[in-house]
Design an enzyme around this catalytic site. Structure first.
Site, PDB file in Angstrom:
ATOM      1  N   ASP A 157       0.851  -1.199   0.000  1.00  0.00           N
ATOM      2  CA  ASP A 157       0.000   0.000   0.000  1.00  0.00           C
ATOM      3  C   ASP A 157       0.883   1.245   0.000  1.00  0.00           C
ATOM      4  O   ASP A 157       1.714   1.419   0.892  1.00  0.00           O
ATOM      5  CB  ASP A 157      -0.864   0.003   1.274  1.00  0.00           C
ATOM      6  N   TYR A 187       2.864   9.927   0.074  1.00  0.00           N
ATOM      7  CA  TYR A 187       3.942   9.313   0.869  1.00  0.00           C
ATOM      8  C   TYR A 187       5.320   9.581   0.261  1.00  0.00           C
ATOM      9  O   TYR A 187       6.340   9.396   0.930  1.00  0.00           O
ATOM     10  CB  TYR A 187       3.751   7.791   1.010  1.00  0.00           C
ATOM     11  N   LYS A 191      -3.046   6.026  -4.151  1.00  0.00           N
ATOM     12  CA  LYS A 191      -4.203   6.882  -3.828  1.00  0.00           C
ATOM     13  C   LYS A 191      -4.035   8.266  -4.439  1.00  0.00           C
ATOM     14  O   LYS A 191      -2.913   8.766  -4.535  1.00  0.00           O
ATOM     15  CB  LYS A 191      -4.332   7.040  -2.302  1.00  0.00           C
ATOM     16  N   HIS A 206      -8.129   9.338  -1.503  1.00  0.00           N
ATOM     17  CA  HIS A 206      -7.422   9.273  -0.219  1.00  0.00           C
ATOM     18  C   HIS A 206      -8.264   9.802   0.944  1.00  0.00           C
ATOM     19  O   HIS A 206      -8.187   9.297   2.061  1.00  0.00           O
ATOM     20  CB  HIS A 206      -6.117  10.075  -0.305  1.00  0.00           C
TER      21      HIS A 206
HETATM   22  N1  LIG Z   1      -5.649   6.041   3.869  1.00  0.00           N
HETATM   23  C1  LIG Z   1      -5.136   6.739   4.838  1.00  0.00           C
HETATM   24  O1  LIG Z   1      -5.543   7.864   5.116  1.00  0.00           O
HETATM   25  C2  LIG Z   1      -4.026   6.166   5.637  1.00  0.00           C
HETATM   26  C3  LIG Z   1      -3.626   6.788   6.832  1.00  0.00           C
HETATM   27  C4  LIG Z   1      -2.599   6.203   7.565  1.00  0.00           C
HETATM   28  C5  LIG Z   1      -2.017   5.032   7.102  1.00  0.00           C
HETATM   29  N2  LIG Z   1      -2.402   4.449   5.928  1.00  0.00           N
HETATM   30  C6  LIG Z   1      -1.776   3.209   5.403  1.00  0.00           C
HETATM   31  O2  LIG Z   1      -1.849   2.201   6.416  1.00  0.00           O
HETATM   32  C7  LIG Z   1      -0.538   1.760   6.744  1.00  0.00           C
HETATM   33  C8  LIG Z   1      -0.472   1.347   8.201  1.00  0.00           C
HETATM   34  O3  LIG Z   1      -0.810   2.407   9.061  1.00  0.00           O
HETATM   35  P1  LIG Z   1       0.268   3.289   9.876  1.00  0.00           P
HETATM   36  O4  LIG Z   1       1.570   3.300   9.158  1.00  0.00           O
HETATM   37  O5  LIG Z   1      -0.393   4.576  10.162  1.00  0.00           O
HETATM   38  O6  LIG Z   1       0.400   2.568  11.264  1.00  0.00           O
HETATM   39  P2  LIG Z   1       0.657   1.102  11.837  1.00  0.00           P
HETATM   40  O7  LIG Z   1       0.866   0.093  10.790  1.00  0.00           O
HETATM   41  O8  LIG Z   1      -0.404   0.895  12.846  1.00  0.00           O
HETATM   42  O9  LIG Z   1       2.002   1.317  12.672  1.00  0.00           O
HETATM   43  C9  LIG Z   1       3.215   1.641  12.083  1.00  0.00           C
HETATM   44  C10 LIG Z   1       4.169   2.071  13.192  1.00  0.00           C
HETATM   45  O10 LIG Z   1       4.364   1.012  14.117  1.00  0.00           O
HETATM   46  C11 LIG Z   1       5.725   0.591  14.163  1.00  0.00           C
HETATM   47  N3  LIG Z   1       5.667  -0.878  14.180  1.00  0.00           N
HETATM   48  C12 LIG Z   1       5.377  -1.687  13.140  1.00  0.00           C
HETATM   49  N4  LIG Z   1       5.353  -2.966  13.538  1.00  0.00           N
HETATM   50  C13 LIG Z   1       5.635  -2.970  14.851  1.00  0.00           C
HETATM   51  C14 LIG Z   1       5.778  -4.000  15.809  1.00  0.00           C
HETATM   52  N5  LIG Z   1       5.600  -5.283  15.475  1.00  0.00           N
HETATM   53  N6  LIG Z   1       6.098  -3.646  17.097  1.00  0.00           N
HETATM   54  C15 LIG Z   1       6.279  -2.360  17.437  1.00  0.00           C
HETATM   55  N7  LIG Z   1       6.154  -1.329  16.560  1.00  0.00           N
HETATM   56  C16 LIG Z   1       5.846  -1.645  15.278  1.00  0.00           C
HETATM   57  C17 LIG Z   1       6.374   1.168  12.924  1.00  0.00           C
HETATM   58  O11 LIG Z   1       7.703   1.562  13.141  1.00  0.00           O
HETATM   59  P3  LIG Z   1       8.959   1.008  12.240  1.00  0.00           P
HETATM   60  O12 LIG Z   1       8.658   1.301  10.803  1.00  0.00           O
HETATM   61  O13 LIG Z   1      10.125   1.777  12.783  1.00  0.00           O
HETATM   62  O14 LIG Z   1       9.017  -0.456  12.537  1.00  0.00           O
HETATM   63  C18 LIG Z   1       5.532   2.447  12.696  1.00  0.00           C
HETATM   64  O15 LIG Z   1       5.994   3.490  13.526  1.00  0.00           O
HETATM   65  C19 LIG Z   1       0.314   2.971   6.381  1.00  0.00           C
HETATM   66  O16 LIG Z   1       1.676   2.696   6.322  1.00  0.00           O
HETATM   67  C20 LIG Z   1      -0.303   3.371   5.069  1.00  0.00           C
HETATM   68  O17 LIG Z   1       0.114   2.526   4.021  1.00  0.00           O
HETATM   69  C21 LIG Z   1      -3.415   5.003   5.208  1.00  0.00           C
END
Ligand SMILES: NC(=O)c1ccc[n+]([C@@H]2O[C@H](COP(=O)([O-])OP(=O)(O)OC[C@H]3O[C@@H](n4cnc5c(N)ncnc54)[C@H](OP(=O)(O)O)[C@@H]3O)[C@@H](O)[C@H]2O)c1
Length: 281
Positions: free
Chosen positions: A49, A54, A79, A112
């Protein structure tokens, strides 16, 4: 429930989406993104994704090519960002994303965020992008019930997916029920509370009998709720940890316990809240 890393859910357009993938928000452009995507694909992830905003589409595309996997085996989402919304500008934005990705199609193209006044025109462009093969499937993100109700009054093409913030701490049960009723697959972002909930003691308690971490419990809970997940990490050990979800199963009692963790707690800033923000008006 027998799930694997390549399990899919059916979409309302006849295609499927892998339940499990890698997120890349805040994955730095260059080698951090390239390495993360390559490690993930090596570990069996088949869904990535990204988004124009980004700033790492080029690296995602490069890594997919470098993996040597056939394009058809990797499910890729990007997106249209808010400042590109509107009919013509969305068509252009998709073409520019495809150029950066080095691809001639994406598997899923998402609106988005539901920008007021523009979102329904943007959707018409997505319908055109699907018709012309540039996006195999089309969907939305951050759309609440009021946005979906409005959109469905203007179009015959129901979004295949709605990508929204969902975690054990913000479960959005009403929205997920609404989406299911309309045939829209729910995809969760920030399932790990953007890393702020990965030492949660209650999740740790649920995972303890299985030898699983809070992150793994949160992710497995979503999978067992038929919610697509895209946990983000740029660290190899976490990319592996987040994929080790297919050798245990939460019981109905575990799922009940986690249902009780819902506190409508978003990790997004108030300006991002699609219910109330008019930042992009
Ligand atoms: N459509 C939208 O508006 C929208 C908004 C937000 C996100 N997204 C998408 O959804 C994806 C996921 O959401 P997100 O990035 O917001 O948050 P997430 O996946 O909930 O969390 C990512 C964070 O957690 C850390 N992490 C990952 N695995 C871990 C583990 N096993 N233990 C401890 N910490 C861990 C990562 O750090 P490290 O990288 O340092 O490991 C990063 O800081 C995004 O990357 C993006 O592709 C979409």
């Amino acid at each position: 429930m027998s799930l694997s890393i390549t399990s899919t859910l059916p979409l309302n357009d006849g295609r499927t989406i892998p339940l499990f993938g890698l997120g890349t928000f805040l994955s730095e452009a260059g080698s951090p993104t390239r390495d993360a995507v390559l490690w993930a694909l090596e570990a069996g992830y088949r869904h990535i994704d990204t988004a124009r905003i980004y700033g790492n589409e080029q690296d995602v595309g490069t890594a997919i090519r470098e993996s040597g996997l056939p394009r058809s085996e990797v499910y890729l989402t990007t997106k249209v960002w808010n400042d590109d919304q509107g009919y013509d500008s969305t068509l252009r934005a998709c073409d520019e994303s495809l150029k950066r990705l080095g691809m001639d199609y994406v598997d899923l193209y998402l609106v988005h965020w539901p920008v007021p006044d523009l979102r329904n025109e943007t959707w018409k462009a997505l319908v055109e992008l699907q018709r012309t093969g540039r996006a195999r499937s089309i969907g939305v993100s951050n759309f609440m019930i009021k946005h979906l109700d409005e959109l469905l009054n203007t179009t015959d093409v129901v979004p295949a997916v709605n990508q929204v913030e969902i975690s054990p701490f913000i479960q959005r049960k009403e929205l997920t029920a609404y989406c299911r009723d309309k045939g829209i697959v729910v995809e969760s972002y920030s399932t790990l509370g953007r890393g702020q909930r990965t030492d949660d003691e209650r999740l740790a308690g649920v995972g303890e009998p299985y030898g699983k971490t809070p992150a793994q419990v949160a992710l497995r809970w979503a999978l067992q709720s038929d919610i697509v997940i895209i946990p983000k990490s740029v660290r190899k050990e976490r990319i592996l940890e987040n994929a080790a979800l297919f050798d245990f199963e939460l019981t109905d009692a575990d799922m009940e316990v986690i249902a009780g963790f819902d506190e409508n707690a978003s990790v997004m800033p108030p300006t991002w809240d699609p219910e109330t923000s008019d930042k992009w008006r």
